[in-house]
Design a protein around this motif. Structure first.
Motif, mmCIF file in Angstrom:
data_model
loop_
_atom_site.group_PDB
_atom_site.id
_atom_site.type_symbol
_atom_site.label_atom_id
_atom_site.label_comp_id
_atom_site.label_asym_id
_atom_site.label_seq_id
_atom_site.Cartn_x
_atom_site.Cartn_y
_atom_site.Cartn_z
ATOM 1 N N VAL A 57 -0.730 -11.786 -12.692
ATOM 2 C CA VAL A 57 -0.657 -11.371 -11.275
ATOM 3 C C VAL A 57 -1.296 -12.333 -10.376
ATOM 4 O O VAL A 57 -2.262 -12.941 -10.413
ATOM 5 C CB VAL A 57 -1.379 -9.909 -11.167
ATOM 6 C CG1 VAL A 57 -1.314 -9.596 -9.749
ATOM 7 C CG2 VAL A 57 -0.893 -9.025 -12.109
ATOM 8 N N VAL A 58 -0.510 -12.710 -9.200
ATOM 9 C CA VAL A 58 -0.626 -13.624 -8.142
ATOM 10 C C VAL A 58 -0.569 -12.961 -6.838
ATOM 11 O O VAL A 58 0.638 -12.379 -6.673
ATOM 12 C CB VAL A 58 -0.244 -14.783 -8.111
ATOM 13 C CG1 VAL A 58 -0.463 -15.799 -7.090
ATOM 14 C CG2 VAL A 58 -0.344 -15.572 -9.529
ATOM 15 N N LYS A 59 -1.519 -12.661 -6.116
ATOM 16 C CA LYS A 59 -1.393 -12.134 -4.794
ATOM 17 C C LYS A 59 -1.060 -13.292 -3.769
ATOM 18 O O LYS A 59 -1.848 -14.274 -3.776
ATOM 19 C CB LYS A 59 -2.670 -11.387 -4.386
ATOM 20 C CG LYS A 59 -3.081 -10.103 -5.308
ATOM 21 C CD LYS A 59 -4.067 -9.576 -4.989
ATOM 22 C CE LYS A 59 -4.405 -8.243 -5.971
ATOM 23 N NZ LYS A 59 -5.602 -7.579 -5.408
ATOM 24 N N GLU A 60 -0.383 -12.947 -2.737
ATOM 25 C CA GLU A 60 0.129 -13.788 -1.639
ATOM 26 C C GLU A 60 0.459 -12.905 -0.205
ATOM 27 O O GLU A 60 0.716 -12.087 -0.380
ATOM 28 C CB GLU A 60 1.687 -14.484 -2.070
ATOM 29 C CG GLU A 60 1.826 -15.553 -0.884
ATOM 30 C CD GLU A 60 3.424 -15.865 -1.213
ATOM 31 O OE1 GLU A 60 3.991 -16.929 -0.507
ATOM 32 O OE2 GLU A 60 4.050 -15.296 -2.070
ATOM 33 N N GLU A 61 -0.484 -13.651 0.536
ATOM 34 C CA GLU A 61 -0.252 -12.901 1.733
ATOM 35 C C GLU A 61 1.039 -13.284 2.782
ATOM 36 O O GLU A 61 1.301 -14.369 2.682
ATOM 37 C CB GLU A 61 -1.578 -13.354 2.810
ATOM 38 C CG GLU A 61 -2.782 -12.766 2.233
ATOM 39 C CD GLU A 61 -3.815 -13.024 3.323
ATOM 40 O OE1 GLU A 61 -3.737 -13.719 4.470
ATOM 41 O OE2 GLU A 61 -4.931 -12.594 2.944
ATOM 42 N N VAL A 62 1.854 -12.310 3.014
ATOM 43 C CA VAL A 62 3.309 -12.620 3.734
ATOM 44 C C VAL A 62 3.162 -11.796 4.969
ATOM 45 O O VAL A 62 3.123 -10.743 4.825
ATOM 46 C CB VAL A 62 4.294 -12.196 2.932
ATOM 47 C CG1 VAL A 62 5.780 -12.502 3.212
ATOM 48 C CG2 VAL A 62 4.049 -13.016 1.359
ATOM 49 N N PRO A 63 3.839 -12.372 6.139
ATOM 50 C CA PRO A 63 3.618 -11.656 7.567
ATOM 51 C C PRO A 63 5.041 -10.763 7.039
ATOM 52 O O PRO A 63 6.139 -11.453 6.648
ATOM 53 C CB PRO A 63 3.929 -12.780 8.187
ATOM 54 C CG PRO A 63 4.238 -13.954 7.765
ATOM 55 C CD PRO A 63 3.627 -13.846 6.360
ATOM 56 N N VAL A 64 5.108 -9.541 7.566
ATOM 57 C CA VAL A 64 6.199 -8.707 7.311
ATOM 58 C C VAL A 64 6.738 -8.409 8.843
ATOM 59 O O VAL A 64 8.202 -7.988 8.816
ATOM 60 C CB VAL A 64 6.078 -7.566 6.346
ATOM 61 C CG1 VAL A 64 5.622 -8.262 5.133
ATOM 62 C CG2 VAL A 64 4.616 -6.833 6.834
ATOM 63 N N GLU A 65 6.078 -8.072 9.763
ATOM 64 C CA GLU A 65 6.685 -7.479 10.979
ATOM 65 C C GLU A 65 5.792 -7.715 12.120
ATOM 66 O O GLU A 65 4.514 -8.038 11.903
ATOM 67 C CB GLU A 65 7.025 -6.032 11.138
ATOM 68 C CG GLU A 65 5.931 -5.223 10.835
ATOM 69 C CD GLU A 65 6.157 -3.827 11.037
ATOM 70 O OE1 GLU A 65 7.312 -3.554 10.978
ATOM 71 O OE2 GLU A 65 5.515 -2.709 10.573
ATOM 72 N N ARG A 66 6.289 -7.814 13.494
ATOM 73 C CA ARG A 66 5.642 -8.088 14.704
ATOM 74 C C ARG A 66 5.374 -6.545 15.284
ATOM 75 O O ARG A 66 6.539 -5.959 15.362
ATOM 76 C CB ARG A 66 6.452 -8.966 15.688
ATOM 77 C CG ARG A 66 6.143 -10.329 15.224
ATOM 78 C CD ARG A 66 6.755 -11.090 16.205
ATOM 79 N NE ARG A 66 6.791 -12.776 15.817
ATOM 80 C CZ ARG A 66 7.588 -13.276 15.183
ATOM 81 N NH1 ARG A 66 8.710 -12.779 14.912
ATOM 82 N NH2 ARG A 66 7.451 -14.705 14.871
ATOM 83 N N VAL A 67 4.273 -6.281 15.803
ATOM 84 C CA VAL A 67 4.239 -4.916 16.435
ATOM 85 C C VAL A 67 3.336 -5.021 17.768
ATOM 86 O O VAL A 67 2.520 -5.963 17.766
ATOM 87 C CB VAL A 67 2.936 -3.874 15.333
ATOM 88 C CG1 VAL A 67 3.078 -2.563 16.077
ATOM 89 C CG2 VAL A 67 3.567 -3.844 14.059
ATOM 90 N N THR B 112 -6.063 -0.331 1.013
ATOM 91 C CA THR B 112 -5.785 -0.535 -0.436
ATOM 92 C C THR B 112 -4.873 0.363 -1.132
ATOM 93 O O THR B 112 -5.181 1.718 -0.839
ATOM 94 C CB THR B 112 -6.778 -0.858 -1.367
ATOM 95 O OG1 THR B 112 -7.846 -1.738 -0.710
ATOM 96 C CG2 THR B 112 -6.542 -1.353 -2.766
ATOM 97 N N GLU B 113 -3.753 0.001 -1.509
ATOM 98 C CA GLU B 113 -2.949 0.977 -2.111
ATOM 99 C C GLU B 113 -2.369 0.320 -3.672
ATOM 100 O O GLU B 113 -2.432 -0.715 -3.905
ATOM 101 C CB GLU B 113 -1.646 1.209 -1.362
ATOM 102 C CG GLU B 113 -0.728 -0.027 -1.231
ATOM 103 C CD GLU B 113 0.516 0.152 -0.519
ATOM 104 O OE1 GLU B 113 1.370 -0.706 -0.298
ATOM 105 O OE2 GLU B 113 0.841 1.439 0.080
ATOM 106 N N HIS B 114 -2.165 1.350 -4.554
ATOM 107 C CA HIS B 114 -1.838 1.122 -6.078
ATOM 108 C C HIS B 114 -0.044 0.721 -5.851
ATOM 109 O O HIS B 114 0.597 1.759 -5.527
ATOM 110 C CB HIS B 114 -2.073 2.145 -6.898
ATOM 111 C CG HIS B 114 -3.456 2.506 -6.900
ATOM 112 N ND1 HIS B 114 -4.424 1.304 -7.666
ATOM 113 C CD2 HIS B 114 -4.409 3.198 -6.494
ATOM 114 C CE1 HIS B 114 -5.702 1.955 -7.671
ATOM 115 N NE2 HIS B 114 -5.778 3.162 -6.934
ATOM 116 N N VAL B 115 0.064 -0.517 -6.580
ATOM 117 C CA VAL B 115 1.501 -1.003 -6.672
ATOM 118 C C VAL B 115 1.936 -0.798 -8.266
ATOM 119 O O VAL B 115 1.183 -1.539 -9.079
ATOM 120 C CB VAL B 115 1.785 -2.315 -5.961
ATOM 121 C CG1 VAL B 115 3.132 -2.435 -6.267
ATOM 122 C CG2 VAL B 115 1.480 -2.197 -4.538
ATOM 123 N N THR B 116 2.927 -0.276 -8.557
ATOM 124 C CA THR B 116 3.402 -0.106 -9.998
ATOM 125 C C THR B 116 4.861 -0.916 -10.133
ATOM 126 O O THR B 116 5.654 -0.698 -9.256
ATOM 127 C CB THR B 116 3.494 1.169 -10.545
ATOM 128 O OG1 THR B 116 2.419 1.994 -10.497
ATOM 129 C CG2 THR B 116 3.799 1.041 -11.924
#
Length: 256
Positions: free
Chosen positions: A212-222, A165-169
């Motif tokens: 505020v609405v949270k959405e899960e988004v794929p960002v990269e393949r590792v 978990t990280e804080h986003v501003t």
């Protein structure tokens, strides 16, 4: 396919086990009788190829540049060592036959010798004496250092996914309504229906609020991949060699 090759035809072959796995190059060929028929070959195995392992030629076949033997790699690498000095005694040969599960009841009491006449076919450090017409000739031998590489498992790399978990501003524009009083004078002669007395006027105010609405988004393949890196390493060891001193009988030692 060829079975029971001559010694000179075995010299440059690569030994493969019954599953086709590479063992190594043929080092020496041993012949067991006056016919010169090869019965054993040796292959360098172990760390840095410093162990010389005997392999029987019973059931072996040559295919191209390969010598295929009917034994597993583990069985070959665990074969008993034989300190031969160029000769394989019958006791050592019986012990090797027992290891490979082969019969040996027909063996005589003589020894099996290296094929060829090259003095370097003998074990390192051995000295031979050969009588010639001019007297006794001494052969000087020395050890040669053979360095190889053996692949080993050195570690395991893993990919592991965890949730942190990280804080986003962030900043967004929001608006709201504010009230201000507007005064307009009544022009002379303008008819206005405004009886004297108490009165009340109101207006509804609006304002925007952040949502505020949270959405899960794929960002990269590792994934994991390996890359072979070759580096140069210095190997330090000691080798022995023989030196020959000449004594002329006068008490002095001239250089040989």
């Amino acid at each position: 396919m060829t079975t029971y090759l001559r010694s000179d035809e075995l010299a440059d072959l690569t030994v493969h086990d019954q599953a086709g796995e590479k063992i190594g190059l043929v080092d020496h060929v041993y012949c067991g009788d006056d016919s010169g028929r090869p019965t054993w070959v040796t292959v360098s195995t172990g760390l840095l190829g410093l162990k010389e392992t005997f392999i029987p030629l019973a059931g072996a076949q040559a295919v191209g540049e390969e010598l295929r033997v009917p034994f597993s790699k583990d069985l070959i690498k665990s074969a008993p060592c034989a300190d031969t000095d160029g000769l394989l005694t019958r006791a050592e040969e019986r012990r090797l036959y027992d290891h490979y599960g082969l019969p040996h009841h027909e063996l005589a009491d003589d020894a099996v010798g290296l094929s060829g006449t090259d003095p370097y076919d003998a074990s390192p450090g051995a000295v031979e004496s050969v009588v010639s017409d001019d007297g006794e000739t001494m052969v000087r031998s020395e050890e040669r250092l053979h360095v190889g590489a053996e692949e080993q498992v050195v570690g395991t790399a893993r990919l592991r996914k965890v949730v942190v978990t990280e804080h986003v501003t962030t900043t967004i524009p929001v608006s709201h309504e504010e009230v201000r009083v507007v005064r307009e004078p009544v022009r002379p002669g303008e008819r206005v229906d405004a009886p004297m007395g108490e009165a009340q006027s109101e207006v509804t105010l609006h304002a925007e609020r952040p949502v505020v609405v949270k959405e899960e988004v794929p960002v990269e393949r590792v994934r994991l991949s390996t890359e072979r890196v070759t580096e140069q390493r210095e190997i330090h060891d000691t080798v022995r060699k023989e030196e020959i001193a000449f004594e002329d009988g006068t008490g002095s030692t001239p250089p040989a």
